[in-house]
Design an enzyme around this catalytic site. Structure first.
Site, PDB file in Angstrom:
ATOM      1  N   ARG A   1      32.081   1.011   3.773  1.00 25.77           N
ATOM      2  CA  ARG A   1      34.230   0.899   3.469  1.00 25.77           C
ATOM      3  C   ARG A   1      34.027  -1.114   3.958  1.00 25.77           C
ATOM      4  O   ARG A   1      33.873  -1.191   4.277  1.00 25.77           O
ATOM      5  CB  ARG A   1      34.361   2.076   4.219  1.00 25.77           C
ATOM      6  CG  ARG A   1      35.744   2.140   2.103  1.00 25.77           C
ATOM      7  CD  ARG A   1      36.590   2.974   3.127  1.00 25.77           C
ATOM      8  NE  ARG A   1      37.178   4.079   1.573  1.00 25.77           N
ATOM      9  CZ  ARG A   1      38.442   3.978   1.583  1.00 25.77           C
ATOM     10  NH1 ARG A   1      39.288   4.567   2.712  1.00 25.77           N
ATOM     11  NH2 ARG A   1      38.839   5.138   0.298  1.00 25.77           N
TER      12      ARG A   1
ATOM     13  N   GLN B   1      32.727   9.745   8.487  1.00 28.99           N
ATOM     14  CA  GLN B   1      32.931   8.433   8.379  1.00 28.99           C
ATOM     15  C   GLN B   1      33.124   7.740   9.839  1.00 28.99           C
ATOM     16  O   GLN B   1      34.035   7.911  10.987  1.00 28.99           O
ATOM     17  CB  GLN B   1      34.383   7.688   7.722  1.00 28.99           C
ATOM     18  CG  GLN B   1      34.205   6.571   7.509  1.00 28.99           C
ATOM     19  CD  GLN B   1      35.564   6.148   6.838  1.00 28.99           C
ATOM     20  OE1 GLN B   1      37.440   5.810   7.800  1.00 28.99           O
ATOM     21  NE2 GLN B   1      35.670   5.198   5.969  1.00 28.99           N
TER      22      GLN B   1
ATOM     23  N   GLY C   1      41.350   9.765  -3.098  1.00 28.33           N
ATOM     24  CA  GLY C   1      42.124  10.308  -1.564  1.00 28.33           C
ATOM     25  C   GLY C   1      42.746  11.080  -2.351  1.00 28.33           C
ATOM     26  O   GLY C   1      42.443  12.807  -2.773  1.00 28.33           O
ATOM     27  N   ARG C   2      44.571  10.716  -2.747  1.00 28.95           N
ATOM     28  CA  ARG C   2      45.556  11.457  -2.680  1.00 28.95           C
ATOM     29  C   ARG C   2      45.221  12.705  -3.966  1.00 28.95           C
ATOM     30  O   ARG C   2      45.635  13.587  -3.514  1.00 28.95           O
ATOM     31  CB  ARG C   2      46.437  11.007  -3.610  1.00 28.95           C
ATOM     32  CG  ARG C   2      47.625  10.045  -1.858  1.00 28.95           C
ATOM     33  CD  ARG C   2      48.396   9.103  -2.047  1.00 28.95           C
ATOM     34  NE  ARG C   2      47.615   8.105  -2.728  1.00 28.95           N
ATOM     35  CZ  ARG C   2      48.086   6.575  -3.151  1.00 28.95           C
ATOM     36  NH1 ARG C   2      49.202   6.368  -3.388  1.00 28.95           N
ATOM     37  NH2 ARG C   2      46.879   6.243  -3.333  1.00 28.95           N
TER      38      ARG C   2
ATOM     39  N   TYR D   1      40.890  -2.375  10.889  1.00 22.43           N
ATOM     40  CA  TYR D   1      40.070  -1.308  11.329  1.00 22.43           C
ATOM     41  C   TYR D   1      39.074  -2.600  12.206  1.00 22.43           C
ATOM     42  O   TYR D   1      39.205  -3.859  11.749  1.00 22.43           O
ATOM     43  CB  TYR D   1      40.083  -0.816  11.246  1.00 22.43           C
ATOM     44  CG  TYR D   1      41.017   0.191  11.336  1.00 22.43           C
ATOM     45  CD1 TYR D   1      41.933   0.827  11.635  1.00 22.43           C
ATOM     46  CD2 TYR D   1      40.768   0.997   9.779  1.00 22.43           C
ATOM     47  CE1 TYR D   1      43.396   1.297  11.444  1.00 22.43           C
ATOM     48  CE2 TYR D   1      42.206   1.881   9.963  1.00 22.43           C
ATOM     49  CZ  TYR D   1      43.356   2.185  10.101  1.00 22.43           C
ATOM     50  OH  TYR D   1      44.396   2.964   9.569  1.00 22.43           O
TER      51      TYR D   1
HETATM   52  C1  PHB Z   1      46.281   6.081   7.891  1.00 30.66           C
HETATM   53  O1  PHB Z   1      45.885   6.366   8.498  1.00 30.66           O
HETATM   54  O2  PHB Z   1      47.004   6.029   7.186  1.00 30.66           O
HETATM   55  C2  PHB Z   1      44.954   4.889   7.365  1.00 30.66           C
HETATM   56  C3  PHB Z   1      43.941   5.707   8.274  1.00 30.66           C
HETATM   57  C4  PHB Z   1      42.228   4.912   7.881  1.00 30.66           C
HETATM   58  C5  PHB Z   1      42.411   3.686   7.205  1.00 30.66           C
HETATM   59  C6  PHB Z   1      43.889   3.789   6.121  1.00 30.66           C
HETATM   60  C7  PHB Z   1      44.357   4.299   6.435  1.00 30.66           C
HETATM   61  O3  PHB Z   1      41.580   3.708   7.068  1.00 30.66           O
END
Ligand code: PHB
Length: 363
Positions: free
Chosen positions: A230, A102, A318-319, A183
């Site tokens: 994304r 990414q 993710g988690r 971002y």
């Molecule tokens: C985070 O560090 O919490 C984080 C980083 C990248 C993302 C979302 C969250 O796209």
């Protein structure tokens, strides 16, 4: 009740890649890079442990020093970073997996202590985000940004292109452009954070320009069948649009025109309410001819339903992938899942990283 999850275990052709199943490991910031922001050997182990995923997407990796917003996130701009990523991709491939990197530029979500020469982070406009970053001393407010000058934009596009080339040299199977989560690219797209009056601000078309140009820069290096992106239409990291439906309809249409392999959609608020914003995700999915990766709070049964009904081609977790290296096998068996430990998400070593047990070890 156990939902028939067969749909999750059917192969899928994602652009130029053939995936053995529909389960994707989402990009996850873990803040474990070594000096020089290079991936450590434990990072090769971590991804290789999860190689049974249909696809792994690496943690966000800054395309330049300026693109860094958190302590110890890996980069993809120096020769050492390329060499260390090579160990990761080799380990994943030896384990039978596929991994994209990414590409990340955080824009204003950074801190002077992380920036070249201790300067201000950059963004579309001099508007500070009400959000936190992660530093040596823990979580901290982000710094006041400065607006990028129009003359600096070509350099940022060159950084995307160079990072894409480095990703190829590092042995990745493709790249995901990070245009989500407040971002840099998301900051330009959304009118809450972009108050520019030049060709990168104002109209939806202007605000989307940097994202589309970043994709075009990456496509100079990679075949379109190996490039995804994304997106997160909802408010995240204090970055919000007044009309996300109109904005993202335009963005998805432009991305469709570029022929990207997939869009990876964070449905609703990142790590939060799936209904946080009134956006027709199904409509966006239908207006894009490539694949749709759905993300945000999916369970096994929700994912099976989404894939079986055709609402998603792939689902990213993710988690659940942090805590379950063998998530694919656990879903196949509808086996119990390990609980993720929040305290070890960001920073540290092998604990909470490569030490989550597989089913066989837990038994
Ligand atoms: C985070 O560090 O919490 C984080 C980083 C990248 C993302 C979302 C969250 O796209």
């Amino acid at each position: 009740m156990s939902v028939d999850a067969d749909a999750l275990f059917q192969p899928f052709t994602l652009g130029d890649l053939t995936l053995p199943n529909r389960l994707v490991m989402a990009p996850l910031t873990r803040n474990r890079a070594a000096e020089g922001d290079v991936a450590r050997d434990i990072t090769a182990t971590y991804y290789a442990q999860r190689a049974s995923a249909g696809l792994l997407i690496s943690e966000g990796s800054q395309i330049s020093h300026q693109g860094q917003g958190y302590l110890r996130t890996p980069g993809i701009y120096s020769p050492a970073q390329v060499a260390h990523w090579r160990k990761v991709t080799d380990a994943v491939h030896r384990a039978g997996g596929r991994i994209l990197i990414q590409l990340w530029h955080v824009g204003r979500v950074s801190h002077t202590s992380l920036q070249p020469g201790g300067g201000a982070p950059v963004g579309p406009s001099p508007l500070r985000a009400q959000t936190k970053t992660f530093l040596e001393e823990g979580f901290a407010e982000v710094s006041e940004p400065r607006a990028l000058d129009l003359s600096e934009i070509p350099g940022i596009l060159r950084d995307y292109e160079n990072a894409a080339r480095n990703a190829k040299e590092a042995g990745f199977d493709g790249v995901e452009i990070h245009a989500a989560n407040g971002y840099l690219l998301d900051q330009f797209m959304k009118d809450g954070s972009n108050h520019r009056t030049d060709s990168y601000g104002g109209s939806i078309e202007n605000r989307a320009r940097l994202t589309i140009e970043a994709a075009e820069a990456v496509l100079k290096v990679w075949d379109k069948g190996r490039v995804g992106i994304r997106l997160s239409p909802a408010k995240v990291n204090d970055t919000e649009d007044s009309n996300p439906q109109a904005l993202f309809s335009h963005v998805v249409e432009k991305l469709d025109g570029l022929g990207l392999a997939y869009i990876h959609m964070i449905e609703g608020a990142t790590q939060g309410d799936r209904n946080a914003v009134d956006v027709d995700y199904e409509g966006l999915r239908r207006s894009f001819r490539g694949a749709y990766i759905a993300n945000n709070g999916y369970s096994r049964d929700m994912a099976a339903e989404a894939v079986a009904s055709g609402n998603a081609d792939l689902v990213a977790f993710g988690r659940l992938f942090i805590a379950n290296p063998d998530l694919v096998e656990r879903f196949r068996l509808n086996a119990p899942l390990n609980e993720p430990d929040r305290a070890t998400f960001y920073g540290g070593g092998t604990e909470g990283y490569t030490e989550y047990p597989g089913l066989d070890e837990a038994a």
